[in-house]
Design an enzyme around this catalytic site. Structure first.
Site, short mmCIF file in Angstrom:
data_model
loop_
_atom_site.label_atom_id
_atom_site.label_comp_id
_atom_site.label_asym_id
_atom_site.label_seq_id
_atom_site.Cartn_x
_atom_site.Cartn_y
_atom_site.Cartn_z
N HIS A 166 -32.82 11.02 -6.87
CA HIS A 166 -33.13 10.66 -8.25
C HIS A 166 -33.65 9.22 -8.28
O HIS A 166 -33.44 8.47 -7.33
CB HIS A 166 -31.89 10.81 -9.12
CG HIS A 166 -31.27 12.19 -9.04
ND1 HIS A 166 -31.19 13.03 -10.12
CD2 HIS A 166 -30.72 12.85 -8.00
CE1 HIS A 166 -30.61 14.17 -9.75
NE2 HIS A 166 -30.31 14.08 -8.47
N HIS B 136 -38.82 12.74 -12.64
CA HIS B 136 -38.72 11.56 -11.77
C HIS B 136 -40.10 11.03 -11.40
O HIS B 136 -40.38 10.80 -10.22
CB HIS B 136 -37.97 11.93 -10.48
CG HIS B 136 -36.52 12.25 -10.68
ND1 HIS B 136 -35.75 12.87 -9.72
CD2 HIS B 136 -35.68 12.01 -11.71
CE1 HIS B 136 -34.51 13.01 -10.17
NE2 HIS B 136 -34.44 12.50 -11.38
C1 LIG Z 1 -33.85 13.71 -19.05
C2 LIG Z 1 -33.87 12.85 -17.82
C3 LIG Z 1 -32.85 12.99 -16.88
C4 LIG Z 1 -32.86 12.20 -15.74
N1 LIG Z 1 -31.79 12.25 -14.90
C5 LIG Z 1 -31.68 11.32 -13.92
C6 LIG Z 1 -30.50 11.21 -13.17
O1 LIG Z 1 -29.52 11.94 -13.39
N2 LIG Z 1 -30.44 10.26 -12.19
C7 LIG Z 1 -31.49 9.45 -11.92
O2 LIG Z 1 -31.40 8.65 -11.00
N3 LIG Z 1 -32.64 9.53 -12.62
C8 LIG Z 1 -32.73 10.42 -13.63
N4 LIG Z 1 -33.86 10.45 -14.39
C9 LIG Z 1 -34.95 9.52 -14.06
C10 LIG Z 1 -34.61 8.07 -14.41
O3 LIG Z 1 -33.91 8.02 -15.62
C11 LIG Z 1 -35.91 7.25 -14.48
O4 LIG Z 1 -36.60 7.32 -13.25
C12 LIG Z 1 -35.66 5.77 -14.77
O5 LIG Z 1 -34.73 5.60 -15.79
C13 LIG Z 1 -36.99 5.11 -15.13
O6 LIG Z 1 -36.79 3.79 -15.52
P1 LIG Z 1 -37.98 2.94 -16.14
O7 LIG Z 1 -37.46 1.60 -16.43
O8 LIG Z 1 -39.17 3.06 -15.25
O9 LIG Z 1 -38.40 3.70 -17.48
P2 LIG Z 1 -37.51 3.99 -18.78
O10 LIG Z 1 -36.08 3.83 -18.51
O11 LIG Z 1 -37.98 5.29 -19.33
O12 LIG Z 1 -37.91 2.81 -19.77
C14 LIG Z 1 -39.12 2.72 -20.45
C15 LIG Z 1 -38.85 2.10 -21.81
O13 LIG Z 1 -40.08 1.74 -22.42
C16 LIG Z 1 -40.09 2.17 -23.77
N5 LIG Z 1 -41.48 2.39 -24.12
C17 LIG Z 1 -42.30 3.37 -23.69
N6 LIG Z 1 -43.52 3.21 -24.24
C18 LIG Z 1 -43.46 2.09 -25.00
C19 LIG Z 1 -44.42 1.42 -25.80
N7 LIG Z 1 -45.68 1.83 -25.89
N8 LIG Z 1 -44.01 0.31 -26.47
C20 LIG Z 1 -42.74 -0.15 -26.37
N9 LIG Z 1 -41.80 0.47 -25.63
C21 LIG Z 1 -42.17 1.57 -24.94
C22 LIG Z 1 -39.26 3.44 -23.75
O14 LIG Z 1 -38.79 3.77 -25.04
C23 LIG Z 1 -38.16 3.05 -22.77
O15 LIG Z 1 -37.10 2.40 -23.40
C24 LIG Z 1 -33.91 11.26 -15.52
C25 LIG Z 1 -34.93 11.13 -16.46
C26 LIG Z 1 -34.91 11.89 -17.61
C27 LIG Z 1 -36.00 11.69 -18.63
#
Ligand SMILES: Cc1cc2nc3c(=O)[nH]c(=O)nc-3n(C[C@H](O)[C@H](O)[C@H](O)COP(=O)(O)OP(=O)(O)OC[C@H]3O[C@@H](n4cnc5c(N)ncnc54)[C@H](O)[C@@H]3O)c2cc1C
Ligand SMILES: *[C@@H]1O[C@H](CO)[C@@H](O)[C@H](O)[C@H]1NC(C)=O
Ligand SMILES: *[C@@H]1O[C@H](CO)[C@@H](O)[C@H](O)[C@H]1NC(C)=O
Ligand SMILES: *[C@@H]1O[C@H](CO)[C@@H](O)[C@H](O)[C@H]1NC(C)=O
Ligand SMILES: *[C@@H]1O[C@H](CO)[C@@H](O)[C@H](O)[C@H]1NC(C)=O
Ligand SMILES: *[C@@H]1O[C@H](CO)[C@@H](O)[C@H](O)[C@H]1NC(C)=O
Ligand SMILES: *[C@@H]1O[C@H](CO)[C@@H](O)[C@H](O)[C@H]1NC(C)=O
Ligand SMILES: *[C@@H]1O[C@H](CO)[C@@H](O)[C@H](O)[C@H]1NC(C)=O
Ligand SMILES: *[C@@H]1O[C@H](CO)[C@@H](O)[C@H](O)[C@H]1NC(C)=O
Ligand SMILES: *[C@@H]1O[C@H](CO)[C@@H](O)[C@H](O)[C@H]1NC(C)=O
Length: 597
Positions: free
Chosen positions: A576, A532
């Site tokens: 989370h 997280h």
């Molecule tokens: C295994 C796991 C379990 C989890 N379980 C929970 C849960 O049960 N409940 C909860 O609330 N939270 C959970 N979390 C945390 C939650 O999923 C994240 O905090 C949240 O999804 C983050 O969202 P985001 O948009 O910041 O990043 P992300 O959803 O990770 O999106 C980032 C995106 O950018 C893309 N990307 C990265 N680098 C590049 C690049 N250089 N060029 C192009 N694209 C790129 C990635 O492929 C991805 O699609 C979990 C996380 C993980 C990894």
């Protein structure tokens, strides 16, 4: 994952559904243009929400550039019970990161998956839907000086994202949540567990034996989470509801002004030729050799997540000037906080052998049973695979007189914010036979601060960043974990478990019999990061010396770039992070709209 071949062949047939492949381009050659009003970097949790909202205006063109593949037709991405397969390194749908060795956790290197698929981490995570406490958001408002980040202002954004729905087994959910705090008209499905396991009534009974420590909370998503209650998760009709399934589902993906390019990794953002502080170009590659550049005429939105967004900034010369020059990266914007101040949570998972075969292992260790359960899921969206096999959660305060609060400053956002979370789930699967139940303990209001930096010995914009969650770097977090585990053990020694729990797993047994030293050794040997991370591109007041973005999420000391993902939250929320990220994305999109209205 061992998957029977006949299923793989059938996938395209039975998964063709609400999402169309038509507007998701695999190669840059197919892309209709390389110039858009907005370019969203990262088609993850936040990025797809932003792309959806911006493309509501038919006059604006929007391109999403995602590093991973399309989610369309990926079975594991749809079946909630298969989540564990997804975030294993072998799935191919994570970035396969590791942390650096953690000195306060036996120098162990920990796995650190992030979603690498359209939908991002919402497409591979455990789907727990927890908003945190109202005080978490009120603290965002006070540290940024923007009331818009406070709970009352953010609550409508949670509702805008949420589409509450009945669980797969259609059981009577009266008393398991409070409809007053939910919306049935938003984007991502949220529901209570859709399949009953034998642990459920015992968890409720155990809590009832210890009402002072584990009071029942009808709905932990009200802003006041303290207590033990039923888990809500981003599942609808027995199916995972990722940001790709929701915000990029039909009819949105068919909008003529919205394009998505997958399998394209962004390396840097580049300034315009006229002004080195105005960024309007995105550099990316599909083979790590040939570089392409796409132009954003209005804004670049960085939504690559709390690990990759700071990495892209550092690659681009945006960060600590001294540090970047030591790597021979020309400095464009001196912003020392980029990648610093990572706020994460430590987790310790505890397992017991139980006297039943009705556990997660029934299908996870038995291909025959898995086929049966999968056929049931496929036919009716019912059965054990419809949920995450996590059922309850307890959000607790530490004792005011305990070692942690007695000796350290309280890192929680306020007096109704939990320090600890207990997750009643069966995600960890110990090697060998048997049936288990697990209780994970997390220090959700943590004090340690880690970082994301670049690999100095192997610098390339495409190499893995150096991830340091700084597990237990703060002694508060370690003492809080000790107190939390003692509460877990107290919970598991209630009479509700008589005849059901047989014995702890070997490593836990030695911790339980080893006194204080045994418990401490167990924690250092078993703690992992809770995945997280936030804070690596933190928001701070306009003009502040620290932080990376202003409260309107615009990159400091620059124009043309906004960051909208989990990384902008300056402190991890006391739960989370997915639901908070969706709410940040919904507000972030509104902020962009206000700028260009
Ligand atoms: C295994 C796991 C379990 C989890 N379980 C929970 C849960 O049960 N409940 C909860 O609330 N939270 C959970 N979390 C945390 C939650 O999923 C994240 O905090 C949240 O999804 C983050 O969202 P985001 O948009 O910041 O990043 P992300 O959803 O990770 O999106 C980032 C995106 O950018 C893309 N990307 C990265 N680098 C590049 C690049 N250089 N060029 C192009 N694209 C790129 C990635 O492929 C991805 O699609 C979990 C996380 C993980 C990894
Ligand atoms: C659901 O349960 C509640 C309380 O347990 C009860 O009052 C209500 O009648 C039940 N509803 C249905 C449809 O059975
Ligand atoms: C739920 O899934 C079933 C089985 O695939 C399908 O027939 C049904 O249309 C789905 N319902 C909704 C509301 O999506
Ligand atoms: C910038 O990095 C240098 C070298 O790594 C470090 O010594 C310095 O403290 C950093 N500056 C800030 C303000 O963090
Ligand atoms: C980390 O965040 C705190 C506020 O939470 C701030 O005071 C401090 O300056 C930040 N450190 C860096 C390196 O940005
Ligand atoms: C696996 O599942 C099948 C079908 O339920 C069952 O008949 C069999 O006994 C199980 N095998 C084991 C080793 O539990
Ligand atoms: C899944 O369901 C579809 C009908 O919805 C059916 O055609 C297909 O055979 C099923 N697959 C399996 C493996 O049961
Ligand atoms: C703290 O107080 C609680 C009750 O308020 C008591 O049960 C507990 O033993 C105390 N702990 C310590 C370490 O004094
Ligand atoms: C940094 O790069 C070197 C050289 O490729 C590699 O051996 C090392 O594992 C990398 N470090 C991390 C943390 O990935
Ligand atoms: C397991 O359950 C069976 C049947 O309920 C009972 O006979 C047996 O004693 C239990 N085993 C243990 C170790 O509690």
């Amino acid at each position: 994952m061992a998957f029977p071949a006949q299923f793989l062949l059938l996938l395209p047939l039975f998964l063709a559904g609400t999402q169309s492949e038509a507007k998701i381009y695999d190669t840059v050659a197919e892309l209709p243009a390389l110039k858009y009003d907005f370019i969203v970097v990262g088609g993850g949790t936040a990025g797809n929400a932003v792309a959806n909202r911006l493309s509501e205006n038919p006059a604006w063109s929007v391109l999403v550039i995602e590093g991973g593949p399309s989610n369309v037709g990926v079975l594991d991405n749809q079946v909630p019970g298969l989540a564990v397969d997804l975030f294993a390194p072998s799935s191919g749908f994570t970035w396969q990161f590791n942390t650096v060795a953690q000195p306060f956790a036996d120098n162990r290197v920990m796995g650190y998956p992030r979603g690498r698929i359209l939908g991002g981490s919402s497409g591979i995570n455990e789907m727990w839907y927890t908003r945190g406490s109202s005080e978490d958001f009120d603290r965002f408002a006070s540290v940024t000086g923007d009331k818009g980040w406070g709970w009352d202002a953010m609550f409508p954004y949670f509702l805008k994202n949420e589409r509450w729905t009945t669980p797969a087994d259609k059981h009577n959910t009266s008393g398991q949540f409070n409809p007053k705090f939910h919306s049935t008209t938003g984007m991502n499905f949220v529901s209570l567990p859709g399949y009953g396991w034998p642990t459920f009534p015992r968890i409720i009974a155990a809590a009832a034996e210890l009402p002072d420590v584990f009071p029942f909370v009808e709905d932990y998503n009200s802003g006041s989470p303290i207590g033990l209650g039923w888990v809500q998760s981003t599942i609808g009709n027995g199916t995972r509801s990722s940001s790709a399934a929701s915000y990029l589902g039909e009819p949105f993906i068919s909008r003529p002004n919205l394009d998505v390019l997958v399998n394209a990794q962004v390396s840097r953002i580049l300034p315009s030729s006229k002004d080195s502080t105005h960024f309007n170009q995105v550099e990316f590659s599909q083979d790590f050799t040939t570089l392409f550049v796409a132009t954003a005429t209005k804004e670049i939105i960085l939504s690559a997540g709390a690990i990759a967004s700071p990495q892209i900034l550092l690659n681009s010369g945006i960060g600590n000037k001294t540090y970047l020059e030591s790597l021979n990266i020309p400095s464009l914007i001196d912003l020392p906080a980029v990648g610093q101040n990572m706020s994460e949570q430590p987790l310790v998972s505890n397992s017991w052998f139980v006297n039943t075969t009705e556990t997660y292992e029934s299908f996870n260790n038995n291909d025959t049973q898995r086929d049966i359960d999968l056929a049931q899921w496929n036919a009716t969206r019912t059965g054990p695979l419809v949920s995450i096999v996590g059922s309850h959660v307890a959000f607790l305060r530490l004792d005011a007189n305990g070692t942690a609060l007695g000796n350290f400053e309280d890192p929680a956002a306020g007096p109704k914010t939990p320090h600890l979370e207990m997750e009643f789930a069966v995600i960890p699967i110990p090697a060998g036979g048997g049936n288990f139940m697990s209780v994970q303990c997390v220090v959700v209001s943590s004090a340690s601060r880690g970082s994301v930096t670049l690999n100095a010995t192997d610098f390339s914009p495409f190499s893995h960043p150096i991830i340091d969650p700084a597990t237990f770097a703060s002694e508060f977090d370690f003492q809080a974990m000790k107190e939390g585990l003692n509460k877990v053990f107290q919970f598991m020694s209630t009479s509700a478990w008589d005849g059901f729990v047989m014995r702890p797993l070997d490593n836990l047994a030695s911790a339980l019999s080893g006194g204080d030293a045994g418990l401490e050794a167990y924690i250092r040997a078993n703690a992992v990061a809770n995945l997280h991370p936030v804070g690596t591109t933190a928001m701070s007041p306009k003009g502040a010396q620290w932080g990376v973005v202003d409260p309107d999420l615009l990159l400091k000391k620059a124009t043309g770039v906004r960051i909208i993902d989990a990384g902008v939250m300056p402190y991890v929320t006391s739960g989370h992070t997915m639901a908070p990220t969706y709410a940040v994305a919904e507000r972030g999109a509104d902020l962009v709209k206000q700028t260009w209205a």
